[in-house]
Design a protein around this motif. Sequence first.
Motif, mmCIF file in Angstrom:
data_model
loop_
_atom_site.group_PDB
_atom_site.id
_atom_site.type_symbol
_atom_site.label_atom_id
_atom_site.label_comp_id
_atom_site.label_asym_id
_atom_site.label_seq_id
_atom_site.Cartn_x
_atom_site.Cartn_y
_atom_site.Cartn_z
ATOM 1 N N THR A 1 33.107 -0.033 1.436
ATOM 2 C CA THR A 1 34.348 0.648 1.096
ATOM 3 C C THR A 1 34.150 2.148 1.247
ATOM 4 O OG1 THR A 1 33.771 0.907 -1.247
ATOM 5 C CG2 THR A 1 34.858 -1.158 -0.598
ATOM 6 N N PRO A 2 35.221 2.932 1.345
ATOM 7 C CA PRO A 2 35.060 4.396 1.465
ATOM 8 C C PRO A 2 34.235 4.996 0.330
ATOM 9 C CG PRO A 2 37.300 3.774 1.988
ATOM 10 C CD PRO A 2 36.631 2.525 1.478
ATOM 11 N N GLN A 3 34.295 4.420 -0.872
ATOM 12 C CA GLN A 3 33.545 4.925 -2.017
ATOM 13 C C GLN A 3 32.235 4.163 -2.222
ATOM 14 O OE1 GLN A 3 37.033 4.127 -2.442
ATOM 15 N NE2 GLN A 3 37.331 6.241 -1.769
ATOM 16 N N GLY A 4 31.829 3.383 -1.222
ATOM 17 C CA GLY A 4 30.657 2.529 -1.359
ATOM 18 C C GLY A 4 29.338 3.253 -1.222
ATOM 19 N N SER A 5 28.264 2.558 -1.593
ATOM 20 C CA SER A 5 26.913 3.126 -1.585
ATOM 21 C C SER A 5 25.931 2.202 -0.880
ATOM 22 C CB SER A 5 26.414 3.359 -3.015
ATOM 23 O OG SER A 5 27.051 4.444 -3.639
ATOM 24 N N LEU A 6 24.941 2.824 -0.251
ATOM 25 C CA LEU A 6 23.806 2.111 0.333
ATOM 26 C C LEU A 6 22.539 2.588 -0.364
ATOM 27 C CD1 LEU A 6 22.079 0.583 2.471
ATOM 28 C CD2 LEU A 6 22.337 2.617 3.950
ATOM 29 N N TRP A 7 21.790 1.641 -0.930
ATOM 30 C CA TRP A 7 20.479 1.924 -1.523
ATOM 31 C C TRP A 7 19.433 1.277 -0.626
ATOM 32 C CZ3 TRP A 7 19.885 4.756 -6.127
ATOM 33 C CH2 TRP A 7 21.064 5.049 -6.806
ATOM 34 N N LEU A 8 18.636 2.115 0.018
ATOM 35 C CA LEU A 8 17.704 1.653 1.046
ATOM 36 C C LEU A 8 16.265 1.893 0.598
ATOM 37 C CD1 LEU A 8 17.209 0.644 3.988
ATOM 38 C CD2 LEU A 8 17.330 3.060 4.691
ATOM 39 N N ASN A 9 15.561 0.806 0.313
ATOM 40 C CA ASN A 9 14.130 0.891 -0.009
ATOM 41 C C ASN A 9 13.339 0.637 1.266
ATOM 42 O OD1 ASN A 9 11.808 -1.480 -1.276
ATOM 43 N ND2 ASN A 9 11.511 0.713 -1.269
ATOM 44 N N ILE A 10 12.549 1.612 1.656
ATOM 45 C CA ILE A 10 11.800 1.464 2.896
ATOM 46 C C ILE A 10 10.418 2.083 2.741
ATOM 47 C CG2 ILE A 10 12.861 3.578 3.827
ATOM 48 C CD1 ILE A 10 12.700 2.225 6.606
ATOM 49 N N GLY A 11 9.410 1.377 3.205
ATOM 50 C CA GLY A 11 8.033 1.835 3.061
ATOM 51 C C GLY A 11 7.494 2.459 4.327
ATOM 52 N N ASP A 12 6.342 3.088 4.200
ATOM 53 C CA ASP A 12 5.704 3.764 5.322
ATOM 54 C C ASP A 12 4.453 3.005 5.737
ATOM 55 O OD1 ASP A 12 5.479 5.721 7.238
ATOM 56 O OD2 ASP A 12 5.610 7.381 5.816
ATOM 57 N N VAL A 13 3.914 3.347 6.900
ATOM 58 C CA VAL A 13 2.685 2.722 7.395
ATOM 59 C C VAL A 13 1.800 3.778 8.036
ATOM 60 C CG1 VAL A 13 3.841 0.521 7.836
ATOM 61 C CG2 VAL A 13 3.635 2.189 9.675
ATOM 62 N N TYR A 14 0.514 3.459 8.139
ATOM 63 C CA TYR A 14 -0.449 4.290 8.847
ATOM 64 C C TYR A 14 -0.712 3.701 10.222
ATOM 65 C CZ TYR A 14 -1.799 7.157 4.819
ATOM 66 O OH TYR A 14 -1.797 8.057 3.781
ATOM 67 N N ARG A 15 -0.828 4.554 11.210
ATOM 68 C CA ARG A 15 -1.258 4.171 12.538
ATOM 69 C C ARG A 15 -2.185 5.252 13.072
ATOM 70 N NH1 ARG A 15 0.029 -0.025 11.301
ATOM 71 N NH2 ARG A 15 1.334 -1.606 12.311
ATOM 72 N N GLY A 16 -3.388 4.853 13.489
ATOM 73 C CA GLY A 16 -4.343 5.817 14.001
ATOM 74 C C GLY A 16 -4.671 6.904 12.995
ATOM 75 N N LYS A 17 -4.832 6.512 11.731
ATOM 76 C CA LYS A 17 -5.174 7.421 10.627
ATOM 77 C C LYS A 17 -4.025 8.320 10.194
ATOM 78 C CE LYS A 17 -9.637 6.793 9.650
ATOM 79 N NZ LYS A 17 -10.175 6.591 8.291
ATOM 80 N N SER A 18 -2.858 8.190 10.817
ATOM 81 C CA SER A 18 -1.738 9.077 10.493
ATOM 82 C C SER A 18 -0.615 8.312 9.804
ATOM 83 C CB SER A 18 -1.191 9.734 11.761
ATOM 84 O OG SER A 18 -0.057 10.523 11.471
ATOM 85 N N LEU A 19 -0.129 8.851 8.696
ATOM 86 C CA LEU A 19 1.058 8.307 8.052
ATOM 87 C C LEU A 19 2.251 8.590 8.955
ATOM 88 C CD1 LEU A 19 1.847 6.896 5.381
ATOM 89 C CD2 LEU A 19 2.363 9.153 4.452
ATOM 90 N N MET A 20 3.065 7.562 9.258
ATOM 91 C CA MET A 20 4.073 7.697 10.292
ATOM 92 C C MET A 20 5.360 8.380 9.834
ATOM 93 S SD MET A 20 2.355 6.588 12.720
ATOM 94 C CE MET A 20 3.599 6.674 13.987
#
Length: 365
Positions: free
Chosen positions: A99-118
Amino acid sequence: MTVLETGAEVDFATGTLFTDSGLSVFASGARADRSEVLCGDAMDVLRRLPPTSVHCCVTSPPYWKQREYASGGLGSETRLEAYIDALCEILLEIKRVLTPQGSLWLNIGDVYRGKSLMGIPWRVAIKLMDEQGWILRNDVIWHKVKGSPDSSKDKLRHVYEDVFHFVKEKRCYYDMDAIRSKPRSAQVRNGAVVSATGVSGVRYRRQIELSTSLTDQEKSAALAALDQVLQDMALGKHSDFRMIIRGQQRVTHSDSESVSGRAKEIRDKGFYFLKFHPRGPKPSDVWDIIPEDTQGRSSHFAPFPEDLCRVPILATCPPGGVVLDPFCGTGTALAVARSLGRRAVGIDISPDYVAMSEERLGLLP
């Protein structure tokens, strides 16, 4: 189990989704705690849902290259850019159904590749803001209390994830009172009003009387204002307070008059008050929540906990409104929505997870 294939019929004029099981949660007159779980690819199913029909989306999409799901889908992309593009395409479809007044709550994690946090969470968040026009209201830090051990010898243990709160419009639905912590009450001791944290105004009164920074007129005004605040606290108009006096306490936020209204008050009046809401404080943007990796869900590895869903649903979905989780897994967000008197729609590509969700929600015959 409802499998929404290309033949599913959607009446967009009335905002009603027809499935093999009858009218869905979108139908007018549906029970306030009605739930439905749809089996299919998130993008394909979302495209068949009515526009502006969902009040709140709470979801934790599959993380990139973290696990191999039997049904494939999002998260199995070879390139990070492809994963981000695919996720953002799905989130754009979620924007359509909100809805126009709606909300999105997005839980998202990170990963390491080649010693670097992406930096995946913020890559996604910035793309959503810059390219899709989402408004980011909060970046909540989920502190995963008692998080997993880390054997690495050259970096700190990672114990948090981001939970982004996005909205479509600046004026969104938000029920702050539904998520406040219950305040402690003020008391009367020896005829004097004392706040729950022990503030009686005696120290402030003494500071005003002995001040060399306040004029006599400012002192009189400050003492009268202090008496009024104490009276209001006794009447329950606020639960606690702090007083900032010129020359005594440091100005909060900034002492620059060009950017701080508080600094202007100190300049013009010599004092101001910080008053605590009578219904209690609102939650902070750091949440200490234990991941739920047990609860009899040995075949599902996602630690998405129920406590992570309660504040988003209470604050941004009206009673009887519709909560969506397009990656519902074992139905955690749906179960919380139902317990709080909201309707819920879940989507998952895995028939096994859909069956688990339906069992959890009591939808199986």
